[in-house]
Design a protein around this motif. Structure first.
Motif, PDB file in Angstrom:
ATOM      1  N   UNK A   1       4.209  -0.315 -14.984  1.00  0.00           N
ATOM      2  CA  UNK A   1       5.066  -1.308 -15.629  1.00  0.00           C
ATOM      3  C   UNK A   1       4.807  -2.701 -15.060  1.00  0.00           C
ATOM      4  N   UNK A   2       4.963  -3.691 -15.885  1.00  0.00           N
ATOM      5  CA  UNK A   2       4.651  -5.072 -15.491  1.00  0.00           C
ATOM      6  C   UNK A   2       5.373  -5.487 -14.222  1.00  0.00           C
ATOM      7  N   UNK A   3       6.637  -5.084 -14.096  1.00  0.00           N
ATOM      8  CA  UNK A   3       7.420  -5.493 -12.928  1.00  0.00           C
ATOM      9  C   UNK A   3       6.853  -4.905 -11.634  1.00  0.00           C
ATOM     10  N   UNK A   4       6.458  -3.629 -11.670  1.00  0.00           N
ATOM     11  CA  UNK A   4       5.890  -2.996 -10.482  1.00  0.00           C
ATOM     12  C   UNK A   4       4.500  -3.540 -10.184  1.00  0.00           C
ATOM     13  N   UNK A   5       3.735  -3.807 -11.224  1.00  0.00           N
ATOM     14  CA  UNK A   5       2.425  -4.426 -11.048  1.00  0.00           C
ATOM     15  C   UNK A   5       2.562  -5.756 -10.315  1.00  0.00           C
TER      16      UNK A   5
ATOM     17  N   UNK B   1      -3.779   9.154  -1.934  1.00  0.00           N
ATOM     18  CA  UNK B   1      -4.186   8.366  -0.785  1.00  0.00           C
ATOM     19  C   UNK B   1      -4.821   7.071  -1.270  1.00  0.00           C
ATOM     20  N   UNK B   2      -4.380   5.918  -0.782  1.00  0.00           N
ATOM     21  CA  UNK B   2      -5.002   4.664  -1.209  1.00  0.00           C
ATOM     22  C   UNK B   2      -6.460   4.586  -0.767  1.00  0.00           C
ATOM     23  N   UNK B   3      -7.280   3.944  -1.570  1.00  0.00           N
ATOM     24  CA  UNK B   3      -8.715   3.836  -1.294  1.00  0.00           C
ATOM     25  C   UNK B   3      -9.342   5.226  -1.155  1.00  0.00           C
TER      26      UNK B   3
ATOM     27  N   UNK C   1     -10.676  -6.214   3.485  1.00  0.00           N
ATOM     28  CA  UNK C   1     -10.765  -7.463   4.230  1.00  0.00           C
ATOM     29  C   UNK C   1     -11.882  -8.378   3.738  1.00  0.00           C
ATOM     30  N   UNK C   2     -13.020  -7.814   3.414  1.00  0.00           N
ATOM     31  CA  UNK C   2     -14.189  -8.638   3.122  1.00  0.00           C
ATOM     32  C   UNK C   2     -14.600  -8.671   1.650  1.00  0.00           C
ATOM     33  N   UNK C   3     -14.087  -7.734   0.846  1.00  0.00           N
ATOM     34  CA  UNK C   3     -14.424  -7.713  -0.583  1.00  0.00           C
ATOM     35  C   UNK C   3     -13.190  -7.870  -1.466  1.00  0.00           C
ATOM     36  N   UNK C   4     -12.035  -8.048  -0.813  1.00  0.00           N
ATOM     37  CA  UNK C   4     -10.768  -8.230  -1.528  1.00  0.00           C
ATOM     38  C   UNK C   4     -10.489  -7.083  -2.505  1.00  0.00           C
ATOM     39  N   UNK C   5     -10.870  -5.871  -2.115  1.00  0.00           N
ATOM     40  CA  UNK C   5     -10.642  -4.686  -2.938  1.00  0.00           C
ATOM     41  C   UNK C   5      -9.214  -4.192  -2.709  1.00  0.00           C
ATOM     42  N   UNK C   6      -8.550  -3.785  -3.800  1.00  0.00           N
ATOM     43  CA  UNK C   6      -7.210  -3.221  -3.712  1.00  0.00           C
ATOM     44  C   UNK C   6      -7.158  -1.968  -4.599  1.00  0.00           C
ATOM     45  N   UNK C   7      -6.234  -1.054  -4.335  1.00  0.00           N
ATOM     46  CA  UNK C   7      -6.044   0.071  -5.264  1.00  0.00           C
ATOM     47  C   UNK C   7      -5.673  -0.458  -6.647  1.00  0.00           C
ATOM     48  N   UNK C   8      -5.963   0.299  -7.681  1.00  0.00           N
ATOM     49  CA  UNK C   8      -5.691  -0.155  -9.038  1.00  0.00           C
ATOM     50  C   UNK C   8      -4.197  -0.170  -9.340  1.00  0.00           C
ATOM     51  N   UNK C   9      -3.731  -1.310  -9.865  1.00  0.00           N
ATOM     52  CA  UNK C   9      -2.336  -1.429 -10.295  1.00  0.00           C
ATOM     53  C   UNK C   9      -2.214  -1.332 -11.810  1.00  0.00           C
ATOM     54  N   UNK C  10      -3.299  -0.914 -12.459  1.00  0.00           N
ATOM     55  CA  UNK C  10      -3.265  -0.746 -13.915  1.00  0.00           C
ATOM     56  C   UNK C  10      -2.340   0.418 -14.282  1.00  0.00           C
TER      57      UNK C  10
ATOM     58  N   UNK D   1       0.842  -1.200   0.000  1.00  0.00           N
ATOM     59  CA  UNK D   1       0.000   0.000   0.000  1.00  0.00           C
ATOM     60  C   UNK D   1       0.879   1.252   0.000  1.00  0.00           C
ATOM     61  N   UNK D   2       1.978   1.221   0.772  1.00  0.00           N
ATOM     62  CA  UNK D   2       2.904   2.363   0.792  1.00  0.00           C
ATOM     63  C   UNK D   2       3.561   2.534  -0.578  1.00  0.00           C
TER      64      UNK D   2
END
Length: 373
Positions: A281-285, A254-256, A269-278, A244-245
């Protein structure tokens, strides 16, 4: 004359320092060896401690700029607590933090100077003038950090975490507010061990520990825990927080965003939501998505994270090839127009006069890479 408790910083001048406490009356004590078991080299004498302006405040402590024996320091004063139970709990937290700080040293961990328990619980560390990573990023907005800078900061954080984990310590509160910058804004150091714990403890650790927006999903339970109930997790909670950092470093957002802290925690925790990694670069993703996986055991450790970050740095700025050492041997003779001869010749100015290479001329990325990392 000042009382035995910490006074607020003077309003007239931020550069003025005041004594931490007045001379104790006869029969009083600063600290007790029986109560505070710490090597004597780490015990701070409050008589040599001076307090300046407040530079930070959290739920459990206030942090001041100060001086200790003519050294500029950060002074963390922990709140004592109101009830006997609360006092005991905070003393235990203080003792754990001091024990860990005194045991682990690393260039990316804030340097521990000492501590004392009387007249109040105090932890003294080096003062980092660059401020928090949170403040640094806010000052940059809406601009993003240069990718190499962001990844360099991430490497500093990962190295600090690798050191902690190698000593069996889980930080449990990795976030930009607990990451401090040196004055030149080139190095990040991890601070605040208030929630850190020994991973090898046989007791189950407290759930819902940390700061909601950066907390790993396993710190929550699908069944509401009763007060004081424990659940198990391991050092991989720090890998999630690191992801997240890192996302923040790469996006400077700010994330989320748009969610409250509790909403962000619930979604993760309950919906498995994450910030977008789109759009990364592939390596950072790959680094992000592997570190914040729901299955903690599938997340990489920090040695692996460091290697992935270094591999990515190599792709965006590969080191210059080194000149083979054999051409520097004493008996080597090169033809006048031989390739490589120019590399051994002095640099010439416009008049054709040889010019010595100066210290401040570029030495190539590989030299800088080794110096920085």
């Amino acid at each position: 004359m000042w009382g035995s408790m910490l006074l607020p910083p003077p309003k007239t001048s931020s550069s003025e320092f005041i004594p931490f406490c007045r001379k104790m009356e006869s029969g009083s004590r600063f600290y007790s060896g029986d109560e505070f078991r710490l090597d004597s080299k780490w015990l701070v004498d409050p008589k040599h401690l001076f307090v300046g302006p407040r530079i930070g405040e959290g739920a459990h402590a206030k942090v001041y700029e100060g001086k200790y024996k003519n050294q500029t320091v950060a002074i963390k004063v922990l709140h004592k607590g109101e009830t006997p139970e609360e006092i005991t709990k905070r003393q235990g937290r203080f003792a754990r933090e001091v024990e860990m700080l005194s045991r682990v040293q690393h260039k990316n961990l804030v340097k521990f100077i000492g501590a004392c328990m009387e007249p109040v619980m105090v932890i003294v560390t080096e003062l980092l003038l660059g401020g928090t990573l949170r403040k640094y990023c806010l000052n940059m907005r809406p601009r993003c950090l240069d990718t190499r800078v962001a990844v360099g900061f991430a490497l500093d954080i990962a190295r600090a975490m690798e050191c902690l984990h190698s000593h069996g310590i889980i930080h449990r509160d990795l976030k930009p507010e607990n990451l401090l910058l040196t004055a030149d804004h080139k190095t990040v150091k991890l601070a605040d061990f208030g929630l850190a714990r020994e991973e090898s403890l046989t007791e189950m650790m407290t759930a819902e520990t940390g700061t909601y927006r950066w907390m790993a999903p396993e710190l929550y339970s699908t069944v509401t825990l009763r007060q004081g109930e424990k659940k198990h997790y391991n050092h991989k909670v720090d890998a999630y927080s690191f992801a997240i950092v890192l996302w923040e470093l790469l996006h400077n957002k700010l994330p989320f965003e748009g969610m409250s802290n509790l909403q962000a925690a619930y979604a993760a925790a309950f919906k498995n939501v994450r910030p977008s990694a789109d759009n990364l670069p592939e390596e950072l993703n790959l680094i992000l998505t592997s570190c914040w996986q729901e299955d903690a055991n599938a997340r990489p450790n920090f040695s692996q994270i460091i290697q992935m970050l270094l591999d990515y740095l190599y792709t965006i700025a590969p080191p210059e090839p080194a000149i083979p050492s054999r051409i520097f041997t004493e008996n080597t003779v090169l033809p006048p127009e031989s390739p490589g001869t120019s590399s051994l010749m002095a640099v010439r100015d416009d008049g054709g006069t040889p010019k010595a290479q100066t210290e401040d001329e570029p030495k190539g990325f590989f030299f800088c890479f080794k110096q920085c990392y």
